[in-house]
Design a protein around this motif. Structure first.
Motif, short mmCIF file in Angstrom:
data_model
loop_
_atom_site.label_atom_id
_atom_site.label_comp_id
_atom_site.label_asym_id
_atom_site.label_seq_id
_atom_site.Cartn_x
_atom_site.Cartn_y
_atom_site.Cartn_z
N GLY A 187 103.17 -3.36 -36.21
CA GLY A 187 104.54 -3.44 -36.69
C GLY A 187 105.15 -2.09 -36.97
N ARG A 188 104.63 -1.04 -36.30
CA ARG A 188 105.14 0.32 -36.49
C ARG A 188 105.75 0.87 -35.21
NH1 ARG A 188 100.98 4.35 -39.32
NH2 ARG A 188 102.69 5.76 -38.74
N VAL A 189 106.87 1.52 -35.36
CA VAL A 189 107.47 2.21 -34.22
C VAL A 189 106.62 3.44 -33.92
CG1 VAL A 189 109.48 3.52 -33.43
CG2 VAL A 189 109.80 1.38 -34.70
N ILE A 190 106.31 3.64 -32.66
CA ILE A 190 105.48 4.78 -32.29
C ILE A 190 106.29 6.07 -32.32
CG2 ILE A 190 104.18 5.86 -30.40
CD1 ILE A 190 103.13 3.16 -29.65
N TRP A 230 95.29 -7.94 -35.19
CA TRP A 230 96.45 -8.00 -36.07
C TRP A 230 97.69 -8.17 -35.21
CZ3 TRP A 230 96.56 -8.75 -41.08
CH2 TRP A 230 95.48 -8.36 -41.87
N TYR A 231 98.52 -9.15 -35.56
CA TYR A 231 99.78 -9.36 -34.86
C TYR A 231 100.93 -9.18 -35.84
CZ TYR A 231 97.32 -11.52 -30.91
OH TYR A 231 96.51 -11.75 -29.84
N CYS A 232 102.03 -8.62 -35.34
CA CYS A 232 103.27 -8.55 -36.11
C CYS A 232 104.30 -9.40 -35.41
CB CYS A 232 103.76 -7.11 -36.22
SG CYS A 232 105.29 -6.96 -37.16
N ASP A 233 104.84 -10.37 -36.11
CA ASP A 233 105.79 -11.29 -35.51
C ASP A 233 107.19 -10.67 -35.50
OD1 ASP A 233 106.33 -13.79 -34.32
OD2 ASP A 233 107.22 -14.51 -36.18
N LEU A 234 107.76 -10.56 -34.31
CA LEU A 234 109.14 -10.08 -34.16
C LEU A 234 110.04 -11.24 -33.78
CD1 LEU A 234 108.57 -6.82 -32.05
CD2 LEU A 234 108.47 -7.09 -34.54
#
Length: 246
Positions: free
Chosen positions: A161-164, A237-241
């Motif tokens: 969930g982080r912008v690279i 780990w998943y981040c839901d968008l």
């Protein structure tokens, strides 16, 4: 120009490879092809909602086609469905398939052997390039991407969930490839020079998911190669968008 289709994962390597192939003007990309988990309506491996995938294709302005697979897909079923689709694409005069792969030799060999069966040639615009150089150029061009899935054996919850950006890169362990080319993480590319407009989204919850597989099974992983289950990473780990409605 040679007619081709692009194997679109929704992530940064796909986005940069598409950018590169469009600059070369040797190939005309007729379609984006993406594998989707039919049980959850999400991009395979990435866990991305279909509507975000569709928003990408609309912004890139290239027709999107999805290949649906069940969550418990076997390699036999995977191979058959892919052969059916590539045979169909070949019949449309699409003799080239473009991928964003960088240096996984076994994966390239697998792809090329399957494509050869139907008379299609694989094209790899990023092949063997230095991943640090790729990512640096990617960011310099104005691309933006966010991690949506990380291998829990390699990275912690704080990396999903982080912008690279430079901070993200500097915080990566030395054992992790900066492009996640060994499956350490997967991304969603939401802006850059190939997009007519950025994809607006909201960041949701972060969830750890583990998978239990039978001992003798094989699993289609890393977008189309087979590994024995003993080598398959079973925790992510998943981040839901979610797509932000206009």
């Amino acid at each position: 120009m040679k007619k081709a289709y692009f194997n679109w994962s929704s992530g940064k390597d796909s986005a940069f490879a598409l950018y590169e192939i469009l600059q070369q003007k040797e190939y005309r990309i007729e379609k984006l092809i993406t594998n989707v988990n039919e049980d959850y309506q999400r991009v395979s491996m990435h866990g991305l909602h279909e509507n975000l995938l569709e928003a990408q294709a609309k912004s890139v302005n290239i027709p999107l086609e999805k290949i649906y697979f069940p969550a418990d897909v076997t390699m036999d079923l995977y191979n058959q469905k892919m052969k059916d689709k590539t045979t169909e694409l070949k019949s449309l005069g699409l003799n080239h398939a473009v991928f964003g792969d960088i240096f996984l030799e076994d994966l390239k060999k697998y792809r090329d052997s399957k494509l050869k069966e139907v008379g299609i040639t694989g094209v790899y615009p990023l092949w063997k390039q230095d991943t640090k150089t790729i990512l640096k150029e990617f960011l310099k061009l104005g691309f933006k991407t966010i991690t949506v899935c990380v291998n829990a054996k390699k990275l912690g919850k704080e990396f999903v969930g982080r912008v690279i950006d430079e901070d993200f890169i500097n915080e990566l362990p030395d054992s992790v490839d900066v492009c996640g080319e060994n499956g350490e993480f997967h991304t969603f590319c939401f802006d850059g020079p190939i997009f007519k407009n950025p994809i607006e989204f909201e960041i949701g919850e972060k969830v750890l998911k583990s998978y239990t597989l039978n001992k003798d099974d094989s699993q289609n992983c890393h977008e189309g190669t087979s590994e024995k289950v003993k080598n398959y990473d079973t925790s992510f780990w998943y981040c839901d968008l979610t797509l932000k409605e206009a």
